[in-house]
Design an enzyme around this catalytic site. Sequence first.
Site, PDB file in Angstrom:
ATOM      1  N   GLY A   1      38.194  41.101  42.005  1.00 12.59           N
ATOM      2  CA  GLY A   1      37.524  41.497  40.775  1.00 12.59           C
ATOM      3  C   GLY A   1      36.925  40.332  40.022  1.00 12.59           C
TER       4      GLY A   1
ATOM      5  N   ILE B   1      39.901  36.974  52.365  1.00 13.80           N
ATOM      6  CA  ILE B   1      40.376  37.619  53.585  1.00 13.80           C
ATOM      7  C   ILE B   1      39.664  38.948  53.792  1.00 13.80           C
ATOM      8  CG2 ILE B   1      42.302  38.855  52.499  1.00 13.80           C
ATOM      9  CD1 ILE B   1      43.950  38.169  55.024  1.00 13.80           C
ATOM     10  N   SER B   2      39.136  39.522  52.710  1.00 16.66           N
ATOM     11  CA  SER B   2      38.432  40.803  52.757  1.00 16.66           C
ATOM     12  C   SER B   2      36.940  40.574  52.953  1.00 16.66           C
ATOM     13  CB  SER B   2      38.665  41.582  51.458  1.00 16.66           C
ATOM     14  OG  SER B   2      40.044  41.801  51.241  1.00 16.66           O
TER      15      SER B   2
ATOM     16  N   ASN C   1      49.540  34.703  32.966  1.00 14.48           N
ATOM     17  CA  ASN C   1      50.478  34.916  31.861  1.00 14.48           C
ATOM     18  C   ASN C   1      51.820  35.442  32.355  1.00 14.48           C
ATOM     19  OD1 ASN C   1      50.752  38.084  31.053  1.00 14.48           O
ATOM     20  ND2 ASN C   1      48.772  37.689  31.987  1.00 14.48           N
TER      21      ASN C   1
ATOM     22  N   TYR D   1      55.209  38.253  41.558  1.00 13.24           N
ATOM     23  CA  TYR D   1      53.877  37.674  41.366  1.00 13.24           C
ATOM     24  C   TYR D   1      53.931  36.498  40.397  1.00 13.24           C
ATOM     25  CZ  TYR D   1      49.170  37.229  39.461  1.00 13.24           C
ATOM     26  OH  TYR D   1      47.974  36.726  39.020  1.00 13.24           O
TER      27      TYR D   1
ATOM     28  N   LYS E   1      53.193  32.298  40.873  1.00 10.99           N
ATOM     29  CA  LYS E   1      52.308  31.468  40.061  1.00 10.99           C
ATOM     30  C   LYS E   1      53.054  30.270  39.472  1.00 10.99           C
ATOM     31  CE  LYS E   1      48.539  33.738  40.760  1.00 10.99           C
ATOM     32  NZ  LYS E   1      47.387  33.118  41.468  1.00 10.99           N
TER      33      LYS E   1
ATOM     34  N   SER F   1      44.315  38.743  30.299  1.00 12.89           N
ATOM     35  CA  SER F   1      43.782  39.995  30.856  1.00 12.89           C
ATOM     36  C   SER F   1      42.269  39.878  30.834  1.00 12.89           C
ATOM     37  CB  SER F   1      44.236  41.198  30.024  1.00 12.89           C
ATOM     38  OG  SER F   1      45.652  41.220  29.885  1.00 12.89           O
TER      39      SER F   1
END
Length: 268
Positions: free
Chosen positions: A17, A38-39, A116, A140, A144, A169
């Site tokens: 995204g 990878i996509s 965050n 996740y 990080k 965000s």
Amino acid sequence: MTTTPFNRLLLTGAAGGLGKVLRERLKGYAEVLRLSDISPMAPAAGPHEEVITCDLADKAAVHTLVEGVDAIIHFGGVSTEHAFEEILGPNICGVFHVYEAARKHGVKRIIFASSNHTIGFYRQDERIDAHAPRRPDSYYGLSKCYGEDVASFYFDRYGIETVSIRIGSSFPQPQNLRMLCTWLSYDDLVQLIERGLFTPGVGHTIVYGASDNRTVWWDNRHAAHLGYVPKDSSETFRAAVEAQPAPAADDPSMVYQGGAFAVAGPFN
């Protein structure tokens, strides 16, 4: 932006995204923008672009990917909560492979998409800076934290400089009450990347990625040398967000800075 762009920049996670947004926004920063994921990526490589499919868990493939680049914008990997086994390859092995390849090929500047969720178990009534102990809210977030440690180690040991952006965000607009505090506009994200690429002597800098929102949980005083001055604010969208049904007061999205990540899983 500097008038002397890089010769070749690498953007990992280019099919994601934010990667799709950055593909369009970073074209003026280098003679060649090397895009990796990878996509499959669409569209195909345009002028001044290179498109390379790469699995970050494949050390040899990452070594080849990094060859010939001047700086890396590392946005690749799993970007939401999953079972640890699904995060291990792209996020933990992957970030190590990126830094090892940077070391071997002499790359001295990296922008790392941290999150965050490295501090997501702080409550929303707490205000913290980059020196606050990390409190990851998820596998996740844990990955990080590891990425930030890798960045710190590779600066101390090998002089590779990194700006780790703890992204809040980053969407076209905030989607809920929590995001009124964590929202990062695309323009402000690009400004952070620009400051990370061109500010001299950053060492390993951690900066919170948020716009100029009315309510803030994060203090960026330790990243003041970047000169980041956000231009946008979630206030533009407050009325629309507050018109939505409000979550219960004990809903994780109203309690923890990391929101729902704090209760995701377990994964069997």
